[in-house]
Structures are given as structure tokens and as C-alpha cells.
Design a protein around this motif. Structure first.
Motif, mmCIF file in Angstrom:
data_model
loop_
_atom_site.group_PDB
_atom_site.id
_atom_site.type_symbol
_atom_site.label_atom_id
_atom_site.label_comp_id
_atom_site.label_asym_id
_atom_site.label_seq_id
_atom_site.Cartn_x
_atom_site.Cartn_y
_atom_site.Cartn_z
ATOM 1 N N ALA A 150 51.975 18.177 44.690
ATOM 2 C CA ALA A 150 53.169 18.976 44.403
ATOM 3 C C ALA A 150 54.143 18.222 43.495
ATOM 4 C CB ALA A 150 53.857 19.369 45.714
ATOM 5 N N ALA A 151 54.182 16.891 43.630
ATOM 6 C CA ALA A 151 55.124 16.082 42.850
ATOM 7 C C ALA A 151 54.670 15.871 41.410
ATOM 8 C CB ALA A 151 55.335 14.730 43.533
ATOM 9 N N VAL A 152 53.361 15.866 41.174
ATOM 10 C CA VAL A 152 52.887 15.501 39.833
ATOM 11 C C VAL A 152 52.190 16.644 39.082
ATOM 12 C CG1 VAL A 152 52.664 13.069 40.478
ATOM 13 C CG2 VAL A 152 50.654 14.548 40.635
ATOM 14 N N VAL A 153 51.989 17.794 39.747
ATOM 15 C CA VAL A 153 51.308 18.904 39.079
ATOM 16 C C VAL A 153 52.137 19.395 37.890
ATOM 17 C CG1 VAL A 153 52.312 20.783 40.476
ATOM 18 C CG2 VAL A 153 50.006 21.032 39.508
ATOM 19 N N VAL A 154 51.452 19.804 36.844
ATOM 20 C CA VAL A 154 52.112 20.308 35.634
ATOM 21 C C VAL A 154 52.001 21.832 35.632
ATOM 22 C CG1 VAL A 154 52.061 20.295 33.109
ATOM 23 C CG2 VAL A 154 51.500 18.210 34.387
ATOM 24 N N PRO A 155 53.117 22.550 35.416
ATOM 25 C CA PRO A 155 53.053 24.014 35.376
ATOM 26 C C PRO A 155 52.027 24.488 34.343
ATOM 27 C CG PRO A 155 55.335 23.266 35.370
ATOM 28 C CD PRO A 155 54.488 22.037 35.212
ATOM 29 N N GLY A 156 51.262 25.505 34.720
ATOM 30 C CA GLY A 156 50.265 26.058 33.816
ATOM 31 C C GLY A 156 48.972 25.263 33.754
ATOM 32 N N ASP A 161 41.549 21.289 36.051
ATOM 33 C CA ASP A 161 42.457 20.131 36.004
ATOM 34 C C ASP A 161 43.191 19.959 37.328
ATOM 35 O OD1 ASP A 161 41.749 19.526 33.427
ATOM 36 O OD2 ASP A 161 43.416 20.620 32.509
ATOM 37 N N ALA A 162 43.581 21.080 37.956
ATOM 38 C CA ALA A 162 44.286 21.021 39.237
ATOM 39 C C ALA A 162 43.372 20.443 40.314
ATOM 40 C CB ALA A 162 44.771 22.414 39.636
ATOM 41 N N ALA A 163 42.099 20.825 40.283
ATOM 42 C CA ALA A 163 41.143 20.300 41.269
ATOM 43 C C ALA A 163 40.942 18.798 41.063
ATOM 44 C CB ALA A 163 39.808 21.037 41.147
ATOM 45 N N GLU A 164 40.890 18.380 39.794
ATOM 46 C CA GLU A 164 40.740 16.945 39.492
ATOM 47 C C GLU A 164 41.982 16.167 39.932
ATOM 48 O OE1 GLU A 164 39.963 14.007 35.683
ATOM 49 O OE2 GLU A 164 39.282 16.084 35.568
ATOM 50 N N LEU A 165 43.160 16.758 39.731
ATOM 51 C CA LEU A 165 44.399 16.125 40.156
ATOM 52 C C LEU A 165 44.411 15.943 41.680
ATOM 53 C CD1 LEU A 165 47.292 15.123 39.582
ATOM 54 C CD2 LEU A 165 48.051 17.494 39.885
ATOM 55 N N LEU A 197 43.067 5.455 38.510
ATOM 56 C CA LEU A 197 43.461 6.792 38.057
ATOM 57 C C LEU A 197 43.036 7.041 36.616
ATOM 58 C CD1 LEU A 197 47.049 7.067 39.559
ATOM 59 C CD2 LEU A 197 45.035 8.387 40.211
ATOM 60 N N PRO A 198 42.689 8.288 36.302
ATOM 61 C CA PRO A 198 42.329 8.601 34.922
ATOM 62 C C PRO A 198 43.484 8.343 33.971
ATOM 63 C CG PRO A 198 42.502 10.600 36.278
ATOM 64 C CD PRO A 198 42.624 9.449 37.200
ATOM 65 N N ARG A 199 43.190 7.818 32.826
ATOM 66 C CA ARG A 199 44.218 7.436 31.834
ATOM 67 C C ARG A 199 45.091 8.620 31.420
ATOM 68 N NH1 ARG A 199 45.155 2.643 32.518
ATOM 69 N NH2 ARG A 199 43.358 1.282 32.609
#
Length: 202
Positions: A150-156, A161-165, A197-199
Motif C-alpha cells: 500500500a505504501a509503495v504501489v504506483v497508481p495505474g 507489475d502489482a503481483a511482482e511488487l 530488490l529489482p532495480r
């Protein structure tokens, strides 16, 4: 009873636990150290088991509040996650109850409340909450992972990408927990997290 008095009793129990095994901590001594009657202590917590549950619940809440603070310390996602991992390892190093909650390894010196909810006849809201379910190590992984996402997710952000995050955030939590069991060398927990973490995570 005033919340401040409840906190004083929990502080007194925590101090007693640092000095002797939980089995040797006496309710009368906790009450005396907090400056209240033993009856007041029983009115607030119900029993020594109730006191143990309240103590564990408070330490769990304090740990999770620290996670929230760590996630708010930076704007860069990698730094936020590194700070969260460092907080987790430091909190577990400095607090035997937090270490036990995060790892599931309860020593004989500590109270060992059941994690499932227990029947509560308490009129005290804070005690009814403490008598509810207590988080397991797996619960903490999920709670911290979800707060981190919730703190680092980017809108849209796309579904992939969300699953990888989410996987990256869980990796951070699990790395931090591994550092509790086996402290890292040079670079510490934060160094491990930055490397793992991924670059492209920003």
C-alpha cells in the motif's frame, strides 16, 4: 480504569518479565510496581493469562506502528522497504516478545498465550481486543507485506507489475525475519534488501 493506568500495569509486567521468567512474575508484584491494587489489576485483565494476552497484543501493535513509521520515512520505494526490514530486525533483537511473535519460537521464560481467540467476559474494550485472535508469524508476514504494498504501489500499475511488487514486498519481510534468526554481516539487513530488490523498483 484510565488507559494510562492500564499502560502502567503493562509497563510493570514488561519490566518484571525482563528480570524473571513469566512463571515467576506475580500479579501482586505487578500491581504494586504500577501503584494500584491487585483487585484493580484483576478488574482490568481478568487473570494472568489476560495480562499476558494484553502484553502480547500491545507489543504486536507497537511493532506494526513501527512498520508504518518506517514506510513513511522515505519517498523512494527501495529505501522504504529497506527501512522496514531494518526496523523488523531491530525490533526483534531488542524485544523478546516481538522476536517470539515474529518467529513462533517462544522460550520458557515468556508467556505463551494461545493465538486463537479466548472467551472474553471483560467489560474493558482493550481487553476484549486482547482476548481476540493474536497474530501468528504468517499473519505478520501478510500484515507487513500488505502495508508495504500500500505504501509503495504506483497508481495505474498493471496487474503483472502489482503481483511482482507484492512478491518483492513479501521477500523483504521474509529476508528481515531470516536476519532475526541469523544476523547478517557487513551491510546489514538494509544492504541485503537493496541487493535483493529489482532495480526498477522506485
Amino acid at each position: 480504569m484510565m488507559p494510562a493506568a492500564r499502560e502502567s500495569l503493562l509497563d510493570a509486567a514488561c519490566t518484571a518479565l525482563a528480570r524473571r521468567p513469566w512463571s515467576a512474575v506475580r500479579m501482586v508484584d505487578v500491581a504494586a510496581a504500577a501503584g494500584v491494587s491487585r483487585q484493580t489489576l484483576y478488574n482490568e485483565f481478568g487473570s494472568k493469562e489476560g495480562l499476558a494476552r494484553a502484553l502480547v497484543r500491545r507489543e504486536a501493535d507497537n511493532y506494526l506502528a513501527g512498520v508504518e513509521r518506517a514506510l513513511a520515512t522515505h519517498t523512494d520505494a527501495r529505501e522504504r522497504l529497506a527501512a522496514t526490514a531494518e526496523w523488523t530486525a531491530a525490533a526483534a533483537r531488542g524485544n523478546a516478545l516481538v522476536r517470539a511473535m515474529l518467529t513462533g519460537c517462544w522460550s520458557e521464560r515468556l508467556p505463551t498465550p494461545t493465538l486463537s481467540a479466548v472467551p472474553s467476559g471483560s467489560a474493558v474494550p482493550a481487553q476484549r481486543r486482547a482476548d481476540g485472535p493474536l497474530p501468528s508469524p504468517a499473519d505478520f508476514v501478510a500484515l507487513v507485506r500488505d502495508r508495504a504494498v500500500a505504501a509503495v504501489v504506483v497508481p495505474g500499475m498493471g496487474k503483472g507489475d502489482a503481483a511482482e511488487l507484492t512478491r518483492s514486498c513479501e521477500l523483504v519481510v521474509r529476508l528481515a525475519l531470516s536476519c532475526v534468526a541469523a544476523p547478517p554481516g557487513e551491510g546489514g539487513v538494509e544492504g541485503l534488501v537493496r541487493f535483493a530488490l529489482p532495480r526498477q523498483l522506485r
